[in-house]
Design an enzyme around this catalytic site. Sequence first.
Site, PDB file in Angstrom:
ATOM      1  N   ASP A 157      11.937  -3.644  12.373  1.00  0.00           N
ATOM      2  CA  ASP A 157      12.089  -2.346  13.239  1.00  0.00           C
ATOM      3  C   ASP A 157      12.663  -2.817  14.538  1.00  0.00           C
ATOM      4  O   ASP A 157      12.755  -3.772  14.927  1.00  0.00           O
ATOM      5  CB  ASP A 157      11.095  -1.666  13.064  1.00  0.00           C
ATOM      6  CG  ASP A 157      10.768  -0.548  12.095  1.00  0.00           C
ATOM      7  OD1 ASP A 157      11.966   0.017  11.650  1.00  0.00           O
ATOM      8  OD2 ASP A 157       9.618  -0.148  11.786  1.00  0.00           O
TER       9      ASP A 157
ATOM     10  N   ARG B 222      -2.646  10.239   3.762  1.00  0.00           N
ATOM     11  CA  ARG B 222      -3.344  10.717   4.873  1.00  0.00           C
ATOM     12  C   ARG B 222      -4.190  11.925   4.409  1.00  0.00           C
ATOM     13  O   ARG B 222      -3.591  12.905   3.953  1.00  0.00           O
ATOM     14  CB  ARG B 222      -2.344  11.184   5.976  1.00  0.00           C
ATOM     15  CG  ARG B 222      -2.093  10.089   6.938  1.00  0.00           C
ATOM     16  CD  ARG B 222      -1.520  10.550   8.230  1.00  0.00           C
ATOM     17  NE  ARG B 222      -0.480   9.606   8.794  1.00  0.00           N
ATOM     18  CZ  ARG B 222       0.768   9.811   8.855  1.00  0.00           C
ATOM     19  NH1 ARG B 222       1.263  11.158   9.190  1.00  0.00           N
ATOM     20  NH2 ARG B 222       1.467   8.825   9.620  1.00  0.00           N
TER      21      ARG B 222
ATOM     22  N   TYR C 194      13.067  -7.717   7.140  1.00  0.00           N
ATOM     23  CA  TYR C 194      13.035  -6.465   7.720  1.00  0.00           C
ATOM     24  C   TYR C 194      12.317  -6.342   8.929  1.00  0.00           C
ATOM     25  O   TYR C 194      11.308  -6.399   9.210  1.00  0.00           O
ATOM     26  CB  TYR C 194      12.641  -5.167   6.713  1.00  0.00           C
ATOM     27  CG  TYR C 194      12.958  -4.074   7.329  1.00  0.00           C
ATOM     28  CD1 TYR C 194      14.183  -3.362   7.361  1.00  0.00           C
ATOM     29  CD2 TYR C 194      12.101  -3.308   8.226  1.00  0.00           C
ATOM     30  CE1 TYR C 194      14.457  -2.274   8.071  1.00  0.00           C
ATOM     31  CE2 TYR C 194      12.283  -2.189   8.768  1.00  0.00           C
ATOM     32  CZ  TYR C 194      13.474  -1.490   8.536  1.00  0.00           C
ATOM     33  OH  TYR C 194      13.784  -0.403   9.509  1.00  0.00           O
TER      34      TYR C 194
ATOM     35  N   GLU D 152      23.157   9.185   1.732  1.00  0.00           N
ATOM     36  CA  GLU D 152      22.812   7.990   1.538  1.00  0.00           C
ATOM     37  C   GLU D 152      22.578   7.414   0.097  1.00  0.00           C
ATOM     38  O   GLU D 152      21.922   8.044  -0.444  1.00  0.00           O
ATOM     39  CB  GLU D 152      21.548   7.569   2.374  1.00  0.00           C
ATOM     40  CG  GLU D 152      21.082   6.111   2.444  1.00  0.00           C
ATOM     41  CD  GLU D 152      19.923   5.851   3.223  1.00  0.00           C
ATOM     42  OE1 GLU D 152      19.721   6.342   4.254  1.00  0.00           O
ATOM     43  OE2 GLU D 152      19.127   5.210   2.637  1.00  0.00           O
TER      44      GLU D 152
ATOM     45  N   ARG E  75       0.836  -0.979  -0.033  1.00  0.00           N
ATOM     46  CA  ARG E  75       0.087  -0.090  -0.176  1.00  0.00           C
ATOM     47  C   ARG E  75       1.075   1.244  -0.114  1.00  0.00           C
ATOM     48  O   ARG E  75       2.177   1.062   0.457  1.00  0.00           O
ATOM     49  CB  ARG E  75      -0.938  -0.079   1.326  1.00  0.00           C
ATOM     50  CG  ARG E  75      -0.155  -0.050   2.350  1.00  0.00           C
ATOM     51  CD  ARG E  75      -1.087  -0.468   3.615  1.00  0.00           C
ATOM     52  NE  ARG E  75      -0.151   0.179   4.897  1.00  0.00           N
ATOM     53  CZ  ARG E  75      -0.290   1.251   5.505  1.00  0.00           C
ATOM     54  NH1 ARG E  75      -1.446   2.150   5.156  1.00  0.00           N
ATOM     55  NH2 ARG E  75       0.172   1.535   6.445  1.00  0.00           N
TER      56      ARG E  75
ATOM     57  N   ARG F 208      18.871  10.161   0.062  1.00  0.00           N
ATOM     58  CA  ARG F 208      18.518  10.647   1.309  1.00  0.00           C
ATOM     59  C   ARG F 208      19.692  11.586   1.874  1.00  0.00           C
ATOM     60  O   ARG F 208      20.902  11.046   1.560  1.00  0.00           O
ATOM     61  CB  ARG F 208      18.024  10.003   2.457  1.00  0.00           C
ATOM     62  CG  ARG F 208      16.875   8.899   2.276  1.00  0.00           C
ATOM     63  CD  ARG F 208      16.270   8.317   3.389  1.00  0.00           C
ATOM     64  NE  ARG F 208      16.980   7.104   3.860  1.00  0.00           N
ATOM     65  CZ  ARG F 208      16.582   6.457   4.536  1.00  0.00           C
ATOM     66  NH1 ARG F 208      15.276   6.778   5.417  1.00  0.00           N
ATOM     67  NH2 ARG F 208      16.994   5.397   5.242  1.00  0.00           N
TER      68      ARG F 208
ATOM     69  N   ARG G  20      20.092  -5.594  -0.395  1.00  0.00           N
ATOM     70  CA  ARG G  20      20.602  -4.261  -0.534  1.00  0.00           C
ATOM     71  C   ARG G  20      21.240  -3.706   0.376  1.00  0.00           C
ATOM     72  O   ARG G  20      20.924  -4.059   1.731  1.00  0.00           O
ATOM     73  CB  ARG G  20      19.162  -3.371  -0.942  1.00  0.00           C
ATOM     74  CG  ARG G  20      18.418  -3.474  -2.127  1.00  0.00           C
ATOM     75  CD  ARG G  20      17.498  -2.291  -2.175  1.00  0.00           C
ATOM     76  NE  ARG G  20      16.447  -2.064  -1.542  1.00  0.00           N
ATOM     77  CZ  ARG G  20      16.345  -0.904  -0.885  1.00  0.00           C
ATOM     78  NH1 ARG G  20      17.102  -0.009  -1.015  1.00  0.00           N
ATOM     79  NH2 ARG G  20      15.539  -0.836  -0.015  1.00  0.00           N
TER      80      ARG G  20
HETATM   81  P1  FDA Z   1      21.534  -6.120  13.806  1.00  0.00           P
HETATM   82  O1  FDA Z   1      21.735  -6.165  12.488  1.00  0.00           O
HETATM   83  O2  FDA Z   1      21.352  -4.767  14.458  1.00  0.00           O
HETATM   84  O3  FDA Z   1      22.525  -7.058  14.631  1.00  0.00           O
HETATM   85  C1  FDA Z   1      23.151  -8.066  14.174  1.00  0.00           C
HETATM   86  C2  FDA Z   1      24.417  -8.173  14.689  1.00  0.00           C
HETATM   87  O4  FDA Z   1      24.964  -9.569  14.435  1.00  0.00           O
HETATM   88  C3  FDA Z   1      25.624  -7.104  13.941  1.00  0.00           C
HETATM   89  O5  FDA Z   1      25.808  -6.397  15.101  1.00  0.00           O
HETATM   90  C4  FDA Z   1      26.492  -8.108  13.298  1.00  0.00           C
HETATM   91  O6  FDA Z   1      27.788  -7.382  13.291  1.00  0.00           O
HETATM   92  C5  FDA Z   1      26.282  -9.470  14.315  1.00  0.00           C
HETATM   93  N1  FDA Z   1      27.168 -10.446  13.506  1.00  0.00           N
HETATM   94  C6  FDA Z   1      26.567 -10.796  12.344  1.00  0.00           C
HETATM   95  N2  FDA Z   1      27.249 -11.991  11.862  1.00  0.00           N
HETATM   96  C7  FDA Z   1      28.043 -12.349  12.899  1.00  0.00           C
HETATM   97  C8  FDA Z   1      28.959 -13.490  13.157  1.00  0.00           C
HETATM   98  N3  FDA Z   1      29.255 -14.338  12.341  1.00  0.00           N
HETATM   99  N4  FDA Z   1      29.762 -13.286  14.404  1.00  0.00           N
HETATM  100  C9  FDA Z   1      29.436 -12.399  15.508  1.00  0.00           C
HETATM  101  N5  FDA Z   1      28.536 -11.381  14.970  1.00  0.00           N
HETATM  102  C10 FDA Z   1      27.865 -11.471  13.845  1.00  0.00           C
HETATM  103  N6  FDA Z   1      14.529   0.378  13.073  1.00  0.00           N
HETATM  104  C11 FDA Z   1      13.555   1.195  13.627  1.00  0.00           C
HETATM  105  O7  FDA Z   1      12.919   0.803  14.411  1.00  0.00           O
HETATM  106  N7  FDA Z   1      13.527   2.710  13.338  1.00  0.00           N
HETATM  107  C12 FDA Z   1      14.386   3.231  12.029  1.00  0.00           C
HETATM  108  O8  FDA Z   1      14.348   4.401  11.909  1.00  0.00           O
HETATM  109  C13 FDA Z   1      15.410   2.349  11.706  1.00  0.00           C
HETATM  110  N8  FDA Z   1      15.950   2.829  10.809  1.00  0.00           N
HETATM  111  C14 FDA Z   1      17.133   1.708  10.073  1.00  0.00           C
HETATM  112  C15 FDA Z   1      17.579   2.389   8.980  1.00  0.00           C
HETATM  113  C16 FDA Z   1      18.553   1.471   8.081  1.00  0.00           C
HETATM  114  C17 FDA Z   1      19.439   1.945   7.135  1.00  0.00           C
HETATM  115  C18 FDA Z   1      18.318  -0.040   8.372  1.00  0.00           C
HETATM  116  C19 FDA Z   1      19.403  -1.013   7.823  1.00  0.00           C
HETATM  117  C20 FDA Z   1      17.764  -0.550   9.563  1.00  0.00           C
HETATM  118  C21 FDA Z   1      16.857   0.400  10.281  1.00  0.00           C
HETATM  119  N9  FDA Z   1      16.296  -0.045  11.614  1.00  0.00           N
HETATM  120  C22 FDA Z   1      15.204   0.860  12.085  1.00  0.00           C
HETATM  121  C23 FDA Z   1      16.157  -1.270  11.675  1.00  0.00           C
HETATM  122  C24 FDA Z   1      17.032  -1.754  12.895  1.00  0.00           C
HETATM  123  O9  FDA Z   1      18.381  -1.298  12.617  1.00  0.00           O
HETATM  124  C25 FDA Z   1      16.583  -3.216  13.207  1.00  0.00           C
HETATM  125  O10 FDA Z   1      15.547  -3.317  13.956  1.00  0.00           O
HETATM  126  C26 FDA Z   1      17.953  -3.756  14.370  1.00  0.00           C
HETATM  127  O11 FDA Z   1      19.266  -3.617  13.635  1.00  0.00           O
HETATM  128  C27 FDA Z   1      17.433  -5.078  14.414  1.00  0.00           C
HETATM  129  O12 FDA Z   1      18.311  -5.683  15.286  1.00  0.00           O
HETATM  130  P2  FDA Z   1      19.059  -7.091  15.087  1.00  0.00           P
HETATM  131  O13 FDA Z   1      19.662  -7.578  16.321  1.00  0.00           O
HETATM  132  O14 FDA Z   1      18.050  -8.181  14.865  1.00  0.00           O
HETATM  133  O15 FDA Z   1      20.248  -6.969  13.943  1.00  0.00           O
END
Ligand code: FDA
Length: 379
Positions: free
Chosen positions: A356, A177, A354, A306, A173, A282, A251
Site C-alpha cells: 500500500d 466485523r 503488494y 475494472e 483471513r 468493480r 495480474r
Molecule cells: P509504483 O508502481 O507506483 O512506481 C514504480 C514506477 O517505476 C512507475 O512509475 C514505473 O513506470 C516506473 N518504472 C518501472 N520500470 C521502469 C524503468 N525501466 N525505467 C524507468 N521507470 C520505470 N495503495 C493504497 O495505499 N491505497 C489504495 O487504495 C491503493 N489502491 C491501489 C489500486 C490498484 C489497482 C493498485 C495496483 C495499487 C493500489 N495501491 C493502493 C498501491 C499503490 O499503488 C502502491 O503502494 C504504490 O504504487 C507503490 O509505489 P512504488 O513506488 O513502489 O511503485
Amino acid sequence: MNADLVVVGSGLFGLTVAERCARDLGLRVLVLERRDHIGGNAYSAPDPETGIEVHVYGTHLFHTSNALVWEYAGRFTSFTPYEHRVYTIFKGQVYPMPINLATICAFYGRALSPGQARDLVARHAVPVAEPRNLEEKAVSLIGRPLYEALIQGYTAKQWQTDPRDLPAEIITRLPVRYTFDGRYFDDTYQGLPSDGYTAWLERMADHPRIEVRAGTDFFDVRDRIAGAVPIVYTGPLDRYFGHAEGELSWRTLDFTVEVAPTPDYQGTAVMNYADADVPWTRVHEFRHLHPERHWYPRDSTVVMREYSRPAARDDEPYYPVNAPADRARLLRYRELARREPGVFFGGRLGTYAYLDMHMAIGAALSMYRNRLRPLFGRR
Ligand code: FDA
C-alpha cells in the site's frame, strides 16, 4: 551526468528516496521515469470533459496507522477526512463490505445481535485442518452461503480461475466485523490529498537538486549510468536481470472510462460486482471521493469499470500472483540483487510485493535511514 544518485521510477517509493536524499543530504538526484508522468500508480489527472479527478490506475485511498508516515506525507499535502466504504452487488441485492453486522443482517434478512450473528456464521463454517484450496479455506472461515454470495464469483473473476483451483494461502483471513462499522480501513489516519494526488507527488519532486526525466526507460540509458553512481531501482526485479531466472507472474487490470450523463451513477465511490456472469469486478465513481468539491458538475459523472486478468510481459504489472514457482524464483532474484554492487532494490515492483502507499513510503524512509544515509556518510 551531474548526479550523485539515480532513482529509477517516480512512484511513492522513488520520490520519497529522492526527496530525502536531495533535501536532507544535499545530493543531486536524477529520477528516471518510463511513463510520461510522475507518481507511479498513485497518479491522478482531471477528466478533460468534467474536471473530475480520475485515479488513472485504480482508486487510491490513503490510510495508515504509522504516525511517522502520516507526518511525512503531511509535509506535502493536507488530507480530507474521507473514510472509504465499499459495497457489493450480488443477485440484485447490495451488501456492505468487508463483511460486517449490516452485511450479515441483510444477507440473512433479519435483525441480529453481534452474538447471534457470530453464532450463525460459526454454525455455517466448516472447519478444515488443512484446507486444500481457497474455497475450502473460505468456507472454513465464513461458511458456504456467505462464501458463495460474496467471495466465490468475485474471486473467480479476479484470478480468472475457479477458487477450487487456487491455493488456500491467497487468503490468510476473511475479516468479519460483528459491529455496524462499515469502514473499509480501520487505520488511525485516513483521507485523500485535498488538492489531488498529482499535486502531492509534484511537491515531493519540487526541489532544485531533483531532476525528473519522464518518458525515459532506465534500460535505454543503463550503459551510460551503470557503475557511475549508486542506483535505487524500483522497476520490475526480473526485468533488471534480463528475466534470467524466468518471469515473475502478475495480474493486470484493464479499465474503461466513460462520462455518464447523470449526476450520480451508483451513490458511492467503489461498487464490487460479485456475480460471476458480470464481466467486470468493480465500478469506480470518482466524484464520491471528494464530496467537498462543490464545483464538480451536477449533470455528469465519471465511471470506470475494472477487469482483471493475468499479465503478459508488456502489460502493466498490478498484483503479484506469488505462486510457488514465483516464490522459488523470487529467492533466486533476491540473491542476485544482494550481489549487485551499488544498486538498491525497492518498491512494489523491485521487491515483488503488494505494497500500500503508506508501506511504500515507510519502506523508502527505512532504506534512506538505514542504507543510503550511512552510504553517503551521514548517520
Ligand atoms: P509504483 O508502481 O507506483 O512506481 C514504480 C514506477 O517505476 C512507475 O512509475 C514505473 O513506470 C516506473 N518504472 C518501472 N520500470 C521502469 C524503468 N525501466 N525505467 C524507468 N521507470 C520505470 N495503495 C493504497 O495505499 N491505497 C489504495 O487504495 C491503493 N489502491 C491501489 C489500486 C490498484 C489497482 C493498485 C495496483 C495499487 C493500489 N495501491 C493502493 C498501491 C499503490 O499503488 C502502491 O503502494 C504504490 O504504487 C507503490 O509505489 P512504488 O513506488 O513502489 O511503485
